[in-house]
Enzyme design. Structure first.
Site, PDB file in Angstrom:
ATOM      1  CG  ASP A 118      -0.336  -0.263   2.520  1.00 27.71           C
ATOM      2  OD1 ASP A 118       0.753  -0.852   2.563  1.00 27.71           O
ATOM      3  OD2 ASP A 118      -0.930   0.119   3.550  1.00 27.71           O
ATOM      4  CG  HIS A 131       5.698  -1.105  10.054  1.00 31.00           C
ATOM      5  ND1 HIS A 131       4.496  -1.259  10.699  1.00 31.00           N
ATOM      6  CD2 HIS A 131       5.432  -1.375   8.742  1.00 31.00           C
ATOM      7  CE1 HIS A 131       3.560  -1.595   9.822  1.00 31.00           C
ATOM      8  NE2 HIS A 131       4.107  -1.688   8.636  1.00 31.00           N
ATOM      9  CG  HIS A 171      -1.777   4.091   7.053  1.00 30.78           C
ATOM     10  ND1 HIS A 171      -2.068   2.913   7.691  1.00 30.78           N
ATOM     11  CD2 HIS A 171      -1.044   3.747   5.979  1.00 30.78           C
ATOM     12  CE1 HIS A 171      -1.505   1.906   7.032  1.00 30.78           C
ATOM     13  NE2 HIS A 171      -0.882   2.387   5.987  1.00 30.78           N
TER      14      HIS A 171
END
Lengths: 300, 300
Positions: free
Chosen positions: A65, A138, A265
């Site tokens: 994405d 992340h 997001h």
């Protein structure tokens, strides 16, 4: 004057009514894009700022994405007639990923310069853009970015005269250069006023909160940060997937003393937003919107 | 009953109000997709047929507008919970292209079977889909596709009795198998009626017209064909880029005796369409529309 456009507000996958999160900034006709998911070129078309003058593309990380729109955008930039080199910046893996994705991009009429940065604090300058890339937590290697436009100190002719600086050197000193003349060294501080704050924008997605982020985005004019969900009720979920809550972003915005926070997001599952819990922590928090635009200027 | 949806009608690049050309067909809950440009998964979301049961993806060629949506779609199919293998079919280069584009697709929870076909006439069957891939004239190796659903001949018990076919063998013969019993060979034609026409859909983009296409799509129930522009005035332009005019598509539709023609893959520059020049040649010509749907059934 730095124009900023949040091109989309979605996370995970593009939706019919929500483009994927990406940021376009424009200064003096040059553009810097952060992230490029599927459809980023389409929301850019709606924005209407054009494709040809995109000089830099910063990629946060290599989840679909945030990058699958890259080959299509590069082709469109090429069709727009760009011939100047374009720089792509990203965390380790950039070369492999861009080479893979551009397997179908024959005949791109400009050079692509890849800057694969190590997973640490990085600072670089491309044109007028001063870019900081800093590691965030992340599931895969990921950068947050800060984009700054520096502001020169004021040129003070009176100070130059007082300091006996020859007129011939002024234009160089004004640009920050040091000049030697007749055995005397003249430095910029002999003609310039005090440091002046420039324009600073922070962009963080996808990430768990961290002190690194707070330090990096400190005193930003605008901090754009992911908020997969808003409320603390979703903490376990965002921890599991290494994402962030709106309330966590707000807490960081407060600690970093930013001027304004835009959230983005969003989870595809979320269509209504509890913003009260966010503004309770940091008053100047706003929900992002596709193609939300602002123009940031120098203070004073 | 074969459901057919033209997912988009654009060529070259995705537009805010026009998705890129791709075709989705559905039969007995299984789906076959042809082409997958940037945004194809978004128009599929609007269509609402789901992602999980896409069994086959046929790619015409490796220009960005026909394939850059592939990595995002594969990730979305994975998120939808697919675990069964998925077959991707395309002209030479498939392996290199798919391996490149899926560089960012970690952890896809299903096997991808690649069928890289030679640039010649190919016929294959996947589930209920009988697929023909045939070479068409474009700037790069490119296939047109025909998708057929076969129809079994009627089972005729009276014929079976007349031919002294033992009842135990009927169910096998009905399925087209040959059976030997007590030294006697029984064949399907001993119990079955005449050949019955199935359902046939042709899909051609991007290509110059050719006899190969006319032969391949002959007697289709639906022929979907590119028409970058409609009128003969643009002939030099489409020749240069190896595309097709609406009037050329109509001429092929007429020669191929298809039941209906849908035009697609319009130039981004075209927003109004002269359809009269097309219907003058072939009456049952229609402009494609994003998510134009029809259901094709067996005749009679």
């Amino acid at each position: 004057m730095l124009d900023v456009c949040l091109l989309g507000t979605g996370g995970m996958l593009p939706l019919p009514d929500r483009y994927l999160t990406a940021l376009l900034t424009r200064f003096n006709g040059n553009k810097l894009l952060i992230d490029c998911g599927e459809g980023t070129q389409v929301t850019m078309k709606l924005l209407g700022w054009g494709y040809k003058t995109i000089d830099v593309i910063c990629i946060t990380h290599y989840h679909g994405d945030h990058i699958t729109g890259l080959p299509g955008l590069l082709l469109t930039i090429g069709n727009a007639g760009r011939e100047e080199p374009l720089t792509i910046i990203g965390p380790p893996g950039l070369k492999r990923v861009v080479e893979g994705l551009t397997v179908i991009c024959r005949d791109i009429p400009f050079e692509i310069k890849l800057m694969e940065l190590p997973l640490q604090n990085n600072s670089l300058q491309i044109g007028d853009f001063f870019i900081s890339a800093f590691p965030v937590q992340h599931k895969v290697p990921c950068f947050g970015y800060v984009v700054e436009i520096k502001r020169s100190p004021k040129f003070l002719p009176d100070k130059a005269v007082i300091n006996n600086v020859p007129k011939e050197t002024w234009r160089y000193l004004q640009k920050g250069e040091t000049v030697e003349m007749d055995g005397v060294k003249y430095t910029p501080d002999m003609v310039l006023g005090e440091f002046r704050k420039g324009i600073k924008v922070g962009y963080v997605t996808d990430a768990r909160p961290s002190k690194t982020i707070v330090d990096a985005v400190a005193n930003s004019d605008l901090f754009i940060c992911e908020a997969m969900y808003m409320e603390i009720d979703f903490l376990e979920q965002v921890k599991k997937y290494q994402h962030m809550l709106g309330v966590e972003a707000a807490q960081m915005a407060k600690e970093a003393n930013v001027s304004e926070l835009w959230l983005t997001h969003f989870s595809p599952a979320v269509t209504t937003f509890n913003t009260a819990c966010v503004t309770d922590i940091f008053k100047d928090s706003y929900l992002g919107e596709d193609r939300k635009v602002c123009t940031l200027t120098y203070d004073g």
